[in-house]
Design a protein around this motif. Structure first.
Motif, PDB file in Angstrom:
ATOM      1  N   ARG A  51      -8.805   1.771  -5.745  1.00 33.32           N
ATOM      2  CA  ARG A  51      -8.661   1.556  -4.306  1.00 33.32           C
ATOM      3  C   ARG A  51     -10.022   1.209  -3.690  1.00 33.32           C
ATOM      4  N   ILE A  52      -9.978   0.819  -2.420  1.00 36.77           N
ATOM      5  CA  ILE A  52     -11.204   0.459  -1.708  1.00 36.77           C
ATOM      6  C   ILE A  52     -12.084   1.687  -1.535  1.00 36.77           C
ATOM      7  N   ARG A  53     -13.366   1.494  -1.761  1.00 33.04           N
ATOM      8  CA  ARG A  53     -14.331   2.563  -1.503  1.00 33.04           C
ATOM      9  C   ARG A  53     -14.905   2.391  -0.109  1.00 33.04           C
ATOM     10  N   SER A 102       0.834  -1.212   0.000  1.00 28.65           N
ATOM     11  CA  SER A 102       0.000   0.000   0.000  1.00 28.65           C
ATOM     12  C   SER A 102       0.862   1.252   0.000  1.00 28.65           C
ATOM     13  N   GLY A 111       2.078   1.676  -3.378  1.00 22.42           N
ATOM     14  CA  GLY A 111       0.992   2.073  -4.277  1.00 22.42           C
ATOM     15  C   GLY A 111       0.587   3.519  -4.157  1.00 22.42           C
ATOM     16  N   ASP A 142      -1.696   5.755  -9.590  1.00 24.46           N
ATOM     17  CA  ASP A 142      -3.138   5.957  -9.688  1.00 24.46           C
ATOM     18  C   ASP A 142      -3.787   4.623 -10.038  1.00 24.46           C
ATOM     19  N   ALA A 198      -9.269   3.297   2.695  1.00 28.27           N
ATOM     20  CA  ALA A 198      -9.236   3.865   1.343  1.00 28.27           C
ATOM     21  C   ALA A 198      -7.825   3.969   0.783  1.00 28.27           C
ATOM     22  N   ALA A 199      -6.805   3.784   1.640  1.00 24.62           N
ATOM     23  CA  ALA A 199      -5.423   3.851   1.164  1.00 24.62           C
ATOM     24  C   ALA A 199      -4.955   2.526   0.568  1.00 24.62           C
ATOM     25  N   ILE A 200      -5.756   1.485   0.688  1.00 24.77           N
ATOM     26  CA  ILE A 200      -5.324   0.156   0.223  1.00 24.77           C
ATOM     27  C   ILE A 200      -5.789  -0.058  -1.214  1.00 24.77           C
ATOM     28  N   PRO A 201      -4.881  -0.290  -2.155  1.00 21.44           N
ATOM     29  CA  PRO A 201      -5.281  -0.580  -3.540  1.00 21.44           C
ATOM     30  C   PRO A 201      -5.989  -1.932  -3.636  1.00 21.44           C
ATOM     31  N   LEU A 202      -6.925  -2.033  -4.565  1.00 24.78           N
ATOM     32  CA  LEU A 202      -7.630  -3.298  -4.757  1.00 24.78           C
ATOM     33  C   LEU A 202      -6.679  -4.406  -5.200  1.00 24.78           C
TER      34      LEU A 202
END
Length: 485
Positions: free
Chosen positions: A224-226, A214, A217, A221, A341-345
């Motif tokens: 990311r988690i919503r 994370s 990441g 761009d 929200a900082a964690i990329p999918l």
């Protein structure tokens, strides 16, 4: 004399309790933090992969800690949303809609409570390990297949066939930032467990992988988690038409969640020297947890071997550690939900690919194939059908194949012909009837025969009737043993 024996008890009991409390509180507190750090990314990842808001996965983890953690059954195993149910939840949401998920989970929970109350929990231990391994391997394969798409920054197709057919189209994305973050997550999770410094070995590899990937990441761009408001995501269970498909989904959830929980309990019991799991009570506890999760529309839960093993390895002494991990999850979802929200999918996808590979347990499959090919065939059949059809069909066919395989193994029969004497030993069942009749028909018909079946331990009705009819047709037969009347 009785009074003299009883007088010292009150003076010794208080300090003894304080000593025991002091000796367990610190280890349990430390273990709860470790389990919380392991559970948090997994709760979020399972929810996102299942197609529901991330917060609902944490809610299930909270219920698993605060509710199931307090109930009797098991001491060390930890409950929450599991990667093994991801495929099932995603298929259910796609088929019945997100609004029906709560009702299905509620029904499965009530069914689990009923099964536990009827003392059927212990019977789950009778399920063939090959079927369970096949079920987990099939789930692992489908999980990996589905997560390869978000790992490279794409949405996954709806059906398994489309996922297979779409794999070649992912090649151009393998060099993109999302794929790099997903690969970094897997590599860190694997290498940390093997090469972590001794002082940091207690830090969960999954947590390190999520934090490192994370942070990397942040410069890209990528999706990311919503994150939304928790109050907006929780919905009280609504009404839905009761159809055969809905009932089938309830049965599937109850069967899979119960089997995974109780097999996890058996594995966790081998990791520690504390109290053993009471399977019926544990099944009731899991049912209560799923009932509550269904009422608020959260994910279903099972006991999770990854979190449970982390709990034992971290030195937990009592169930307080699993209860406290639920407290930390609740505090996090209440105060710091925006952190998600900082964690990329792609990082969560990498986490679940790693979990799917562990469910696949390829080494165990190869070891089973070397020792028992028939059991390995049941495993492969179960896993293949889960991938090509669905979880319920694969599991039920696997159970049927295991029963047939066991019946075939048990019904061993030997037929020995020695002149005018035929000796039959073993278990004469319909599975061995063609073999028995072929040997009897091959005996020349020009002499009186003595058919000795005294060595037959069991003879079913099909074999009894077939032997009697054969003897009546031949005529000159002296029958000894079962069926001689």
């Amino acid at each position: 004399m009785t009074e003299q024996l009883q007088q010292p008890v009150p003076r010794e009991r208080g300090p003894g309790r304080r000593t025991r409390l002091g000796s367990t509180l610190v280890p349990d507190l430390g273990a709860s933090l470790v389990v919380f750090l392991v559970a948090l990314p997994l709760c979020v990842g399972v929810a996102v992969a299942s197609g529901v808001p991330a917060e609902l996965g944490i809610v299930t983890g909270v219920v698993g800690g605060l509710v199931v953690g307090l109930l009797p059954g098991s001491t060390m195993q930890v409950s929450g949303p599991a990667a093994g149910l991801t495929v099932l939840v995603a298929d259910t949401v796609a088929t019945h809609g997100a609004a029906s998920l709560g009702l299905i989970v509620l029904g499965a929970g009530l069914l689990q409570v009923l099964l536990g109350a009827l003392r059927l929990g212990r019977w789950f231990r009778a399920i063939s390990p090959a079927v369970v391994q096949g079920m987990l391997a099939g789930i692992g394969l489908v999980l990996i297949l589905g997560q390869l798409y978000p790992l490279v920054g794409r949405g996954a197709p709806g059906t398994t066939a489309d996922k297979f057919l779409g794999l070649p189209a992912l090649a151009p994305d393998l060099l993109g930032p999302a794929a790099a973050l997903g690969a970094l997550t897997v590599v860190v999770a694997v290498l940390w467990k093997r090469h972590a410094p001794e002082r940091l070995a207690k830090v969960p590899g999954v947590l390190v992988a999520v934090v490192v990937a994370s942070a990397a990441g942040a410069a890209f761009d990528v999706p990311r988690i919503r994150v939304g408001a928790l109050a907006d995501e929780l919905t009280f269970v609504g009404e839905a038409p009761v159809t055969p498909a809905l009932i089938g989904a309830v049965l599937t959830f109850a069967l899979v969640a119960s089997a995974e929980s109780l097999f996890s309990a058996a594995a966790v019991d081998r990791m520690h020297d504390g109290p053993r799991t009471h399977y019926d009570r544990e099944l009731v506890a899991q049912g209560v947890g799923n009932t509550l999760c269904g009422l608020v529309g959260a994910l279903p839960m099972t006991a999770v071997i990854v979190r449970s093993a982390a709990n034992v390895d971290a030195g937990a002494r009592t169930k307080a550690s699993r209860v406290l991990h639920g407290v930390w999850l609740l505090v996090f979802v209440a105060l710091l939900p925006q952190t998600l929200a900082a964690i990329p999918l792609a990082v969560l996808a990498g986490l679940l690919v790693h979990a799917g590979w562990k469910l696949l347990a390829l080494r165990g499959v190869l070891a089973l194939a070397r020792t028992d090919r028939a059991e390995a065939a049941v495993l492969v059949l179960t896993a293949t059908l889960i991938v090509t059809t669905d979880l319920l069909t694969g599991t039920l066919v696997g159970l049927l194949a295991a029963v047939v395989k066991t019946a075939w193994d048990v019904s061993r029969l030997s037929v020995t012909v020695d002149g005018d004497r035929v000796e039959v030993r073993g278990n004469a069942t319909f599975l061995r009837l063609p073999q028995l009749l072929d040997r009897l028909d091959a005996v020349p018909g020009d002499r009186r025969l003595r058919l000795d079946m005294a060595g037959v331990r069991h003879q079913d009705q099909a074999c009894r009737q077939a032997v009697e009819q054969w003897a009546a047709r031949r005529g000159d037969v002296e029958l000894i043993g079962p069926g001689a009347g």
